[in-house]
Design a protein around this motif. Structure first.
Motif, PDB file in Angstrom:
ATOM      1  N   THR A  37      -9.347   5.394   9.351  1.00 51.08           N
ATOM      2  CA  THR A  37      -8.132   4.675   9.764  1.00 51.08           C
ATOM      3  C   THR A  37      -7.038   5.668  10.159  1.00 51.08           C
ATOM      4  O   THR A  37      -6.299   5.433  11.117  1.00 51.08           O
ATOM      5  CB  THR A  37      -7.614   3.781   8.636  1.00 51.08           C
ATOM      6  OG1 THR A  37      -7.532   4.550   7.446  1.00 51.08           O
ATOM      7  CG2 THR A  37      -8.526   2.591   8.421  1.00 51.08           C
ATOM      8  N   SER A  80      -2.655   7.249   3.594  1.00 49.31           N
ATOM      9  CA  SER A  80      -1.908   8.165   4.460  1.00 49.31           C
ATOM     10  C   SER A  80      -0.831   8.896   3.663  1.00 49.31           C
ATOM     11  O   SER A  80      -0.441   9.997   4.035  1.00 49.31           O
ATOM     12  CB  SER A  80      -1.310   7.426   5.655  1.00 49.31           C
ATOM     13  OG  SER A  80      -0.258   6.599   5.262  1.00 49.31           O
ATOM     14  N   ILE A  81      -0.358   8.319   2.556  1.00 51.17           N
ATOM     15  CA  ILE A  81       0.623   9.041   1.738  1.00 51.17           C
ATOM     16  C   ILE A  81      -0.062  10.041   0.812  1.00 51.17           C
ATOM     17  O   ILE A  81       0.287  11.216   0.774  1.00 51.17           O
ATOM     18  CB  ILE A  81       1.478   8.050   0.930  1.00 51.17           C
ATOM     19  CG1 ILE A  81       2.476   7.355   1.864  1.00 51.17           C
ATOM     20  CG2 ILE A  81       2.229   8.762  -0.181  1.00 51.17           C
ATOM     21  CD1 ILE A  81       3.451   6.469   1.170  1.00 51.17           C
ATOM     22  N   GLY A  90     -11.061   0.221   5.022  1.00 45.87           N
ATOM     23  CA  GLY A  90      -9.948  -0.074   5.897  1.00 45.87           C
ATOM     24  C   GLY A  90      -8.587   0.339   5.379  1.00 45.87           C
ATOM     25  O   GLY A  90      -7.591   0.134   6.050  1.00 45.87           O
ATOM     26  N   PHE A 137      -5.204   2.071   4.649  1.00 46.86           N
ATOM     27  CA  PHE A 137      -4.454   2.963   5.530  1.00 46.86           C
ATOM     28  C   PHE A 137      -3.173   3.478   4.874  1.00 46.86           C
ATOM     29  O   PHE A 137      -3.007   4.679   4.681  1.00 46.86           O
ATOM     30  CB  PHE A 137      -4.128   2.238   6.832  1.00 46.86           C
ATOM     31  CG  PHE A 137      -3.255   3.013   7.770  1.00 46.86           C
ATOM     32  CD1 PHE A 137      -3.712   4.168   8.360  1.00 46.86           C
ATOM     33  CD2 PHE A 137      -1.963   2.588   8.044  1.00 46.86           C
ATOM     34  CE1 PHE A 137      -2.909   4.898   9.216  1.00 46.86           C
ATOM     35  CE2 PHE A 137      -1.145   3.306   8.900  1.00 46.86           C
ATOM     36  CZ  PHE A 137      -1.631   4.462   9.484  1.00 46.86           C
ATOM     37  N   PRO A 168       0.817  -1.218   0.000  1.00 43.03           N
ATOM     38  CA  PRO A 168       0.000   0.000   0.000  1.00 43.03           C
ATOM     39  C   PRO A 168       0.850   1.267   0.000  1.00 43.03           C
ATOM     40  O   PRO A 168       0.442   2.281  -0.588  1.00 43.03           O
ATOM     41  CB  PRO A 168      -0.817  -0.116   1.289  1.00 43.03           C
ATOM     42  CG  PRO A 168      -0.366  -1.318   1.987  1.00 43.03           C
ATOM     43  CD  PRO A 168       0.444  -2.141   1.070  1.00 43.03           C
ATOM     44  N   VAL A 169       2.002   1.202   0.644  1.00 45.95           N
ATOM     45  CA  VAL A 169       2.882   2.372   0.660  1.00 45.95           C
ATOM     46  C   VAL A 169       3.374   2.684  -0.750  1.00 45.95           C
ATOM     47  O   VAL A 169       3.445   3.846  -1.168  1.00 45.95           O
ATOM     48  CB  VAL A 169       4.074   2.119   1.608  1.00 45.95           C
ATOM     49  CG1 VAL A 169       5.029   3.278   1.575  1.00 45.95           C
ATOM     50  CG2 VAL A 169       3.584   1.895   3.012  1.00 45.95           C
TER      51      VAL A 169
END
Lengths: 320, 264
Positions: A262, A248-249, A242, A244, A140-141
């Motif tokens: 999240t 978040s980036i 869900g 995250f 995901p990052v």
């Protein structure tokens, strides 16, 4: 005549009978005993593993969230003057809005792509098939970073859009993109096997009866894959709610603005507002439990509709 | 005419959607990784902190996938073959890590196995925490790949072997395991890919301490935070290629095993 049949003398068995009986007894009992220990040992191991890894941790979070009492926790979250300062409600609404955009997008894409792959031959079909699964294998990052590189103001597409006053990264469209990226495979992967299983007979019958492709799609194809779609939509929704790392980036994690649920949980945790973190976590955990319930429901419906359908076809072939 | 339009525009639309969302961004990662040529790329990878993170990621993924392949086989076995009250609940529990958001997974593990642990078991910020978190998130892959195959498995062969005198371990090793192996490998591949890229469940539970609990995804996140996009892209590309290589290798192994089965 009767005298010739001699009763077996005590000296006849060469080996000591007690040894034989003992060995037999041993042989007969041993597998049963071993099976008993194996079965129960395995059962205890499996229950213990699942309990320590999944059940007890999730139960603990519910306990922690309600430790100060339910009404206190709820006031903290929703009261503008409370510890959560209304960010919780904002995060909840933002998360739902993002899901309301990303899930329909991926549902249309998933059903369309599954139809293409199951019903049409075209160059690059195998590549398309493989590319759908790509998001599962990507961190995901890395998803967040890759979107940032393209849709940031200095990115390939982002710079072009910025000239037209459209901002994607660090705003809601970016969150939608990230959520759509990570949840691409689920609808297509659930629908494709169903389409392949049901075959094209009914669709061809409809076509010979004069139905156009749109009528066939609406009246024949979609009804027969509806539980596959339902299953895929629930999975997609669960992943979107869900997500995250990617979010978040790309969102920049701006408190009260681009903060999804999240992100809210992790921010509250970082700010030592544990009640807020546990409550947000509990809300998401309850949503996941609901998702699990829906999944098992749609799976049961799907298998039931399958069973009735195969029973129908069996009776039909019996009649022939 | 309408069919022709659908036929030509359908794949086009799908490809455009995938390109805008997935393919162009990934190409951007590759391009950014090599934006300064080969030596900055290699420099970012060989940075001691990054290298430690990459090694920990690979080591943890290997450990967790092996543990969960065995544990997942046991769980699937109990779910299919065993009968006891509450089994359905146990089955639902297996899917929970998939449905639960990763950051919540990290939070729940921290609540039970962190500094405030009600059972006084604090493993937070250790390598064990990395492994526990990865075991949590990869559990469904192992179980759900093996379970359907086990359900379809014919009991006849096992009963025949047992009646010929094979003990239960031999039956499992010679009859059950060969049929399960392809499913175990595909479950392991999914779990592997997931473990290599996991972020959300690790960030709270392990804190990503350099040289100790920092995995590759947390390292990438750190690079992004400090606006070092080139290094972030380099590590991302390395991770992508690594997971691709592992997936291809496991896929080849699975095809090899299924081919053996067919020829036998």
């Amino acid at each position: 005549v009767s005298i010739t049949v001699a009763p077996p003398g005590p000296a006849e068995p060469v080996h000591s009978p007690t040894v034989i009986v003992g060995r037999r007894k041993h042989k007969r009992r041993n597998p049963a005993v071993r099976k008993f220990f194996f079965k129960n040992g395995l059962r205890v191991f499996v229950i213990g593993y699942l309990a320590m890894l999944v059940a007890v941790p999730v139960a603990t979070i519910a306990y922690r969230a309600f430790e100060p009492g339910f009404s206190t926790a709820w006031r903290d979250l929703t009261d503008p003057g409370g510890a959560g300062t209304g960010d919780f409600v904002h995060a909840l609404i933002l998360t739902l809005v993002v899901a309301a955009i990303a899930v329909p997008l991926n549902t249309v894409f998933g059903v369309g792509t599954a139809l293409l792959l199951a019903r049409h031959r075209f160059p690059g079909a195998r590549l398309l098939d493989a590319a759908i699964d790509l998001p599962i294998a990507i961190s995901p990052v890395v998803v967040g970073l890759s979107l940032l590189l393209v849709y940031d103001r200095s990115g390939w597409i982002g710079s072009w859009l910025a000239g037209r006053g459209i901002q994607i990264a660090f705003s809601i469209p970016g969150i939608v993109l990230a959520s759509a990226f990570i949840s691409i495979p689920y609808v297509a992967r659930e629908v494709l096997p169903v389409l392949q299983e049901i075959g094209t007979e009914q669709e061809q019958a409809a076509a010979t009866l004069g139905a156009g492709p749109i009528v066939t799609l609406l009246r024949i194809t979609l009804p027969s894959i509806r539980w596959g779609i339902a299953y895929g939509v629930v999975l997609t929704t669960a992943r979107v709610l869900g997500e995250f790392g990617a979010v978040s980036i790309i969102s920049g994690n701006i408190q009260g603005q681009t903060e999804t649920l999240t992100l809210y949980v992790s921010n509250q945790f970082a700010d030592y507002n544990l009640v807020g973190a546990y409550m947000g976590g509990l809300v998401l955990a309850v949503i996941s439990l609901l998702v699990l319930g829906l999944l098992s429901l749609s799976k049961r419906k799907e298998s039931r509709s399958w069973r009735s359908k195969s029973a129908e076809s069996q009776s039909a072939s019996a009649r022939q | 005419v309408r069919r022709g339009i659908i036929r030509s525009s359908g794949p086009g639309a799908a490809v455009i959607y995938l390109s805008l969302l997935v393919l162009i961004p990934i190409a951007a990662v590759a391009s950014q990784a090599f934006s300064g040529g080969w030596s900055p790329f290699w420099g970012a990878i060989r940075n001691p902190e990054t290298w430690a993170a990459l090694r920990l990621t690979l080591l943890s993924a290997v450990i967790v996938v092996i543990v969960n392949t065995f544990a997942g086989t046991a769980v699937a076995w109990v779910l299919v073959r065993d009968k006891f009250p509450g089994k359905k609940l146990l089955g639902a529990l297996v899917d929970l890590p998939f449905a639960l958001p990763t950051v919540i997974a990290g939070l729940t593990l921290l609540t039970l196995y962190g500094p405030d642990s009600p059972i006084h078991l604090d493993v937070a910020n250790t390598r064990l925490a990395v492994w526990v978190a990865l075991a949590f998130v990869t559990l469904p892959f192992a179980v759900r790949s093996i379970q359907p195959v086990l359900e379809e498995l014919d009991l006849d062969a096992e009963e025949a072997a047992a009646s010929l005198g094979a003990n239960s371990f031999t039956v499992f090793r010679r009859i059950v395991l060969p049929s399960l192996a392809p499913a175990m490998i595909s479950g392991a591949s999914l779990a592997f890919a997931r473990a290599l890229g996991e972020y959300g469940s690790l960030v709270l539970f392990t804190s990503g301490l350099p040289f100790k609990t920092m995995v590759a995804s947390i390292r990438i996140f750190g690079f992004v935070e400090s606006d070092d996009y080139q290094a972030a892209a380099a590590v991302s590309l390395f991770l992508l290629l690594g997971s691709l290589a592992i997936l291809l290798a496991l896929g080849a192994l699975r095809r090899h095993l299924t081919r053996d089965e067919v020829s036998a």
